[in-house]
Design a protein around this motif. Structure first.
Motif, PDB file in Angstrom:
ATOM      1  N   SER A 124       0.850  -1.187   0.000  1.00 14.90           N
ATOM      2  CA  SER A 124       0.000   0.000   0.000  1.00 14.90           C
ATOM      3  C   SER A 124       0.884   1.233   0.000  1.00 14.90           C
ATOM      4  CB  SER A 124      -0.906   0.006   1.238  1.00 14.90           C
ATOM      5  OG  SER A 124      -1.472   1.288   1.456  1.00 14.90           O
ATOM      6  N   CYS A 125       0.626   2.142  -0.911  1.00 16.14           N
ATOM      7  CA  CYS A 125       1.408   3.374  -0.985  1.00 16.14           C
ATOM      8  C   CYS A 125       1.249   4.201   0.291  1.00 16.14           C
ATOM      9  CB  CYS A 125       0.972   4.205  -2.190  1.00 16.14           C
ATOM     10  SG  CYS A 125       1.238   3.417  -3.789  1.00 16.14           S
ATOM     11  N   ALA A 129       4.406   4.923   2.568  1.00 15.26           N
ATOM     12  CA  ALA A 129       4.834   6.318   2.683  1.00 15.26           C
ATOM     13  C   ALA A 129       4.894   6.786   4.133  1.00 15.26           C
ATOM     14  CB  ALA A 129       3.894   7.214   1.883  1.00 15.26           C
ATOM     15  N   GLY A 134      10.931   5.608   0.601  1.00 13.06           N
ATOM     16  CA  GLY A 134      10.895   4.890  -0.667  1.00 13.06           C
ATOM     17  C   GLY A 134      12.058   3.927  -0.777  1.00 13.06           C
ATOM     18  N   CYS A 142       7.160   7.749  -7.412  1.00 13.70           N
ATOM     19  CA  CYS A 142       6.064   6.775  -7.348  1.00 13.70           C
ATOM     20  C   CYS A 142       6.517   5.523  -6.607  1.00 13.70           C
ATOM     21  CB  CYS A 142       5.618   6.426  -8.766  1.00 13.70           C
ATOM     22  SG  CYS A 142       4.330   5.153  -8.857  1.00 13.70           S
ATOM     23  N   LEU A 143       5.683   5.058  -5.686  1.00 14.74           N
ATOM     24  CA  LEU A 143       5.993   3.854  -4.927  1.00 14.74           C
ATOM     25  C   LEU A 143       5.540   2.596  -5.662  1.00 14.74           C
ATOM     26  CD1 LEU A 143       5.012   5.150  -1.372  1.00 14.74           C
ATOM     27  CD2 LEU A 143       7.319   4.652  -2.188  1.00 14.74           C
ATOM     28  N   ASP A 147      -2.281   2.278  -5.016  1.00 17.23           N
ATOM     29  CA  ASP A 147      -3.438   2.818  -4.288  1.00 17.23           C
ATOM     30  C   ASP A 147      -4.357   3.570  -5.251  1.00 17.23           C
ATOM     31  OD1 ASP A 147      -2.045   1.833  -2.152  1.00 17.23           O
ATOM     32  OD2 ASP A 147      -2.276   3.623  -0.905  1.00 17.23           O
ATOM     33  N   CYS A 183      -2.984   9.337  -3.928  1.00 20.49           N
ATOM     34  CA  CYS A 183      -1.519   9.259  -4.000  1.00 20.49           C
ATOM     35  C   CYS A 183      -0.873  10.006  -2.836  1.00 20.49           C
ATOM     36  CB  CYS A 183      -1.023   9.838  -5.327  1.00 20.49           C
ATOM     37  SG  CYS A 183       0.783   9.783  -5.497  1.00 20.49           S
ATOM     38  N   LYS A 185       2.197  10.581  -2.345  1.00 21.17           N
ATOM     39  CA  LYS A 185       3.357  11.339  -2.793  1.00 21.17           C
ATOM     40  C   LYS A 185       2.969  12.590  -3.582  1.00 21.17           C
ATOM     41  CE  LYS A 185       6.759   8.619  -1.375  1.00 21.17           C
ATOM     42  NZ  LYS A 185       7.866   9.055  -0.519  1.00 21.17           N
TER      43      LYS A 185
END
Length: 297
Positions: A124-125, A129, A134, A142-143, A147, A183, A185
């Motif tokens: 899960s981003c 995060a 990262g 971007c991870l 998500d 997101c 990020k």
């Protein structure tokens, strides 16, 4: 026999009495709903994505019916034709808006943004995060856990297993903004789709200084400012070491992308231009810009 008939009669009278009571109660507490709400809701996508700012399409239809004008309310996924139909039903005017689309402002593929560690946590981003920056040297990229994919109601965004990045399916994206909200990020942005689908954007949000950004990702924006100097329309600004293109000012001339030393500016749906002119101009500025960034460190 008489007792049976008496019982039936009592039940019949009791049923009639309760029916009368229920009728008057329903009339007393009846909630009137404007029939136009159902008509408007029928024209909406029905995805209940929340991109409009309301919990669902029914809530949006209700709000549009009650609104004095439709200038600041509507479904981002509806076409101008549908918006005109809704305006006609409600007897209001609607202003045509430019189609929107999601863009992924990260070009850090596996080839240019190598991993420095292995993440062994939840896919899960949002969770990733909250625990670490990262699995690469770039803490802004971007991870790749998707998500944004999970919240998209239109199947318009997917994770590319080869690059490790999410990609938008242009034909399906309606610009609802659900992916951008999901997101952690902040690399997904909703922008104008552009005439003929053509658009320019900086595919990087790395705020580190040039040399640090380049060390983490070879495609990072280094904040050199060449694109801003080249732009004649003041559409590009440099803030926190990263460039940003204002799509309301951009005239799509593509001069900025031609001078970007790291190719961080993306061109979408443009016809190909002569390769020699692009290569010569880009290569000539690339070494100088990177050297200047490293020197400033």
């Amino acid at each position: 026999m008489n007792s049976v008939l008496i019982t039936i009669a009592i039940l019949a009278i009791l049923g009639c009495a309760l029916a009368v009571i229920l009728y008057f109660v329903s009339q007393k507490f009846k909630v009137y709903e404007d029939p136009r709400i159902a008509e408007v809701e029928a024209l909406l996508p029905g995805a209940n994505c929340g991109g409009c700012g309301f919990p669902g399409c029914h809530s949006l239809a209700e709000a549009m019916t009650k609104a004095d004008d439709l200038s600041n309310i509507g479904c981002p996924g509806s076409s101008d034709a549908v918006k005109c139909q809704i305006a006609k039903i409600l007897g209001k005017e609607v202003t045509a808006s430019s189609p929107k689309i999601a863009v992924v402002r990260c070009n850090g593929t596996c080839a240019v943004r190598p991993k420095t560690l292995t993440y062994d946590g939840a896919s899960s981003c949002a969770i990733a995060a909250s625990h670490f920056s990262g699995d690469t040297g770039c803490s802004y990229g971007c991870l790749g856990f998707g998500d944004c994919v999970n919240v998209c109601k239109f199947d318009a965004i997917h994770v590319n297993k080869e690059t490790g990045l999410v990609e938008v399916v242009e034909e399906k994206c309606v610009g609802c903004g659900a992916c951008a909200k999901a997101c952690p990020k902040g690399i997904i942005e909703i922008r104008n789709k552009g005439p003929k689908g053509r658009r320019l954007f900086v595919s990087c949000v790395n705020k580190d200084k040039g040399a640090t950004a380049m060390k983490a990702c070879k495609s990072a924006c280094i904040g050199c400012g060449k694109c801003a100097k080249e732009c004649s329309f003041e559409a590009i600004t440099i803030e926190n070491n990263v460039a940003y293109i204002d799509y309301n000012k951009c005239k799509l001339c593509r001069k900025c992308s031609a001078v970007c030393p790291t190719h961080a500016i993306h061109e979408v749906n443009f016809p190909p231009r002569p390769a020699t002119s692009v290569a010569e101009k880009s290569d000539a500025s690339s070494a100088k810009s990177v050297a200047e960034s490293q020197k400033s460190e």
